[in-house]
Design a protein around this motif. Structure first.
Motif, PDB file in Angstrom:
ATOM      1  N   PHE B   2     -51.870  22.606  15.025  1.00 47.97           N
ATOM      2  CA  PHE B   2     -50.542  23.129  14.738  1.00 47.97           C
ATOM      3  C   PHE B   2     -50.563  24.654  14.650  1.00 47.97           C
ATOM      4  O   PHE B   2     -51.510  25.240  14.120  1.00 47.97           O
ATOM      5  N   LYS B   3     -49.486  25.241  15.174  1.00 47.69           N
ATOM      6  CA  LYS B   3     -49.343  26.694  15.106  1.00 47.69           C
ATOM      7  C   LYS B   3     -49.176  27.100  13.633  1.00 47.69           C
ATOM      8  O   LYS B   3     -48.559  26.377  12.857  1.00 47.69           O
ATOM      9  N   ASN B   4     -49.727  28.236  13.269  1.00 49.56           N
ATOM     10  CA  ASN B   4     -49.613  28.746  11.887  1.00 49.56           C
ATOM     11  C   ASN B   4     -50.159  27.774  10.844  1.00 49.56           C
ATOM     12  O   ASN B   4     -49.684  27.729   9.712  1.00 49.56           O
ATOM     13  N   HIS B   5     -51.140  26.959  11.235  1.00 54.17           N
ATOM     14  CA  HIS B   5     -51.591  25.916  10.314  1.00 54.17           C
ATOM     15  C   HIS B   5     -52.182  26.496   9.030  1.00 54.17           C
ATOM     16  O   HIS B   5     -52.034  25.910   7.948  1.00 54.17           O
ATOM     17  N   ILE B   8     -49.255  27.579   6.771  1.00 53.53           N
ATOM     18  CA  ILE B   8     -48.554  26.402   6.224  1.00 53.53           C
ATOM     19  C   ILE B   8     -49.399  25.758   5.108  1.00 53.53           C
ATOM     20  O   ILE B   8     -48.876  25.357   4.062  1.00 53.53           O
TER      21      ILE B   8
END
Lengths: 313, 257
Positions: B2-5, B8
């Motif tokens: 996932f992007k920006n994991h 997040i």
């Protein structure tokens, strides 16, 4: 076929000197439903602990979908979901928050996390409990919550450490259906259980671990084929006082009461052969069932053999 | 993937931590407000009126920065130590350990959670203080910087305590036997100029003494020590404690068998 798990020469010696794993090697193929069986303290949970990184291995290599767990931490963890043996979520949090938080740990965007959370809580019959504090759930619900939590990032590999322990029969059956459906949709599943009937019913391949060593690693079909004897309980349509003479047929039988008896025959004997045997002796059968779980006999046999081998070294 | 994991995951830990202490606000936010109010009433108002000036200020004005600092130190520390140990005790820490959250993100999330509680309690205490005196901040940047650094350092110290703790007794030993004496002897209630020379030297060995005085300097413009050492001490402890926390997490101390 892709290998989901490749474990090679894995050892684990705990700080107190206990040698939990003595160089095990194991492969599980993608899409498999695999049983890891063994008595208490055999090394099952330690193996799962190493796969999930909660236990630090002493030596050996572990790969998940071809990636080393030491060098590809993010990718291997993303592929893996673990349902532990004991409850390990906060007892004070709401059901939905537990699943959403887990999704957040995997870096999942909030919208997707909310969709997945609803999807798996509904599948596991927990959606109605989503706003309840987790401590108010029953034992079976807590186990289902741990499954929902492990699935929220949709891992390719799911490891379940005794997921149905202490769960009632109805719920166990529904969990079997759910896990079968999950496996058929492509998720590789590794299951440890003390219910050998469960392993026999669900799993295609099996490894038996004892005292930190793999003592059997084969397909369920091959393992069951190795069974040389089978015991049945026969219920009679008409009562009898004594058992008939079995002649040259290699069977052992004993009367349980006037309406039933127990008979042990060669596993190679077909059902037709068995009924022919009864028919020839005028026995009217009203029902017939296997006395003990077949896998249980094999399991105990393998453990006895393996311990004998170790003692003779 | 996932992007920006990482972001997040960090945000998830912070939200979870804040949600935890807000959920139990009666245990986490109310007691410090009541305790510090009692200090204001008893030491500041009743006893303080008999003490007279301290360091050129009304006694109540003099103790307020120290009491705010005390609240921030105690709450930053206790939030991290109690929350993280509770996760260990309930084994819910395994949720984050099996996930791909990097150790630095895990640490950062808990530290920020502790800071938020420490600063929130500090803000509540400041609000209570405003009911007793008209507070003026002489050096806002110094005041804000020193309080942020202090919250970070004590949150990190609380994290180390939680990693080594094996029982609930273990998480109360350091706050009771080390932290509280250091705070009380750190010049919260008095100016070190009142002490005999020997005890002035002993006070100089207490890092909290520098933090309290520098924070007081930010508020009142007076201090028993120069401002520089407090920043050096805080940055030094911040770097050392962060490095130690990361090393312990990478080793799995207290978490992985």
């Amino acid at each position: 076929m892709t290998t989901a798990i490749a474990i090679s020469d894995l050892t684990k010696i705990y700080a107190n000197g206990f040698e939990a794993l003595k160089g095990i090697s194991l492969e599980v193929q993608q899409g498999d439903f695999f049983a890891l069986l063994g008595p208490n303290g055999a090394g099952k949970s330690t193996t799962i602990g190493v796969l999930s990184t909660l236990v630090r291995k002493t030596s050996g290599t572990v790969e998940i979908f071809g990636k080393n767990v030491d060098s590809h931490v993010y990718e291997t963890k993303l592929d893996l979901g673990v349902v532990p043996q004991e409850v390990n979520f906060s007892q004070f949090e709401r059901v939905k928050d537990i699943v959403m938080t887990q999704a957040g740990y995997y870096g999942m965007p909030r919208k997707l996390a909310a969709e997945r959370c609803e999807k798996y809580l509904r599948k596991l019959d927990l959606w109605g409990k989503r706003n309840d504090r987790s401590r108010t759930l029953s034992g079976g619900m807590k186990r289902r919550l741990m499954i929902a939590r492990a699935l929220v990032h949709e891992p390719k590999l799911l490891i379940l450490d005794e997921p149905t322990a202490g769960v009632d029969i109805e719920l166990r059956r529904s969990m079997w259906e759910f896990l079968t459906e999950l496996n058929e949709s492509g998720t590789t599943i590794i299951l440890t259980t003390h219910y050998l009937e469960e392993a026999e019913h669900l799993c295609r391949n099996i490894a038996i671990i004892d005292q930190g060593r793999i003592v059997e690693n084969t397909s369920m079909r091959a393992l069951l084929a190795a069974l040389d004897k089978q015991t049945y309980i026969v219920d009679l349509a008409d009562p009898i006082e004594t058992l008939p003479d079995w002649g040259d047929v290699p069977v052992t039988a004993s009367l349980l009461d006037s309406h039933s008896f127990e008979i042990t025959v060669a596993a190679s004997l077909t059902m037709s052969g068995l009924f022919k045997l009864f028919l020839e002796r005028g026995i009217e059968v009203s029902a017939l069932r296997s006395k003990s779980n077949r896998l249980e006999q094999l399991f105990l046999g393998r453990l006895t053999d393996a311990r004998g081998d170790v003692a003779n070294v | 993937m996932f992007k920006n994991h990482k972001y997040i995951a960090f945000e998830t830990i912070v939200i979870k931590e804040v949600r935890r202490f807000v959920r139990i606000w009666v245990q986490t936010l109310v007691p410090p407000a009541i305790t510090i109010s009692l200090y204001f009433v008893i030491f500041g108002n009743l006893v303080g009126s008999r003490i007279g000036d301290m360091g050129g200020f009304d006694y109540m004005e003099f103790i307020i920065p120290g009491l705010i600092m005390m609240a921030v130190i105690q709450n930053s520390y206790s939030n991290v130590v109690s929350s993280f140990f509770s996760h260990k005790f309930q084994r819910s820490v395994e949720e984050v350990l099996v996930s791909p959250v990097p150790n630095a993100i895990l640490l950062g999330g808990f530290i920020v959670g502790g800071m938020v509680r420490g600063l929130l309690v500090g803000a509540i205490v400041t609000g209570m203080a405003l009911m007793f005196v008209d507070l003026q901040i002489q050096h806002p940047i110094i005041t804000i910087t020193i309080i942020l650094l202090t919250a970070v350092v004590f949150a990190l110290a609380g994290f180390i305590n939680a990693l080594f703790a094996n029982s609930f007794d273990d998480i109360s030993i350091i706050p009771t036997f080390i932290l509280t004496p250091l705070i009380y002897l750190g010049g919260v209630f008095y100016s070190s100029s009142l002490l005999p020379p020997f005890w002035q030297t002993v006070s100089a060995l207490n890092p909290i003494f520098y933090m309290v005085n520098t924070f007081r300097y930010g508020f009142l413009g007076v201090s028993d020590v120069s401002v520089g050492p407090a920043f050096v001490i805080l940055i030094f402890f911040g770097v050392v404690l962060f490095s130690v926390c990361l090393m312990l997490l990478n080793r799995g101390t207290g978490l992985r068998s």
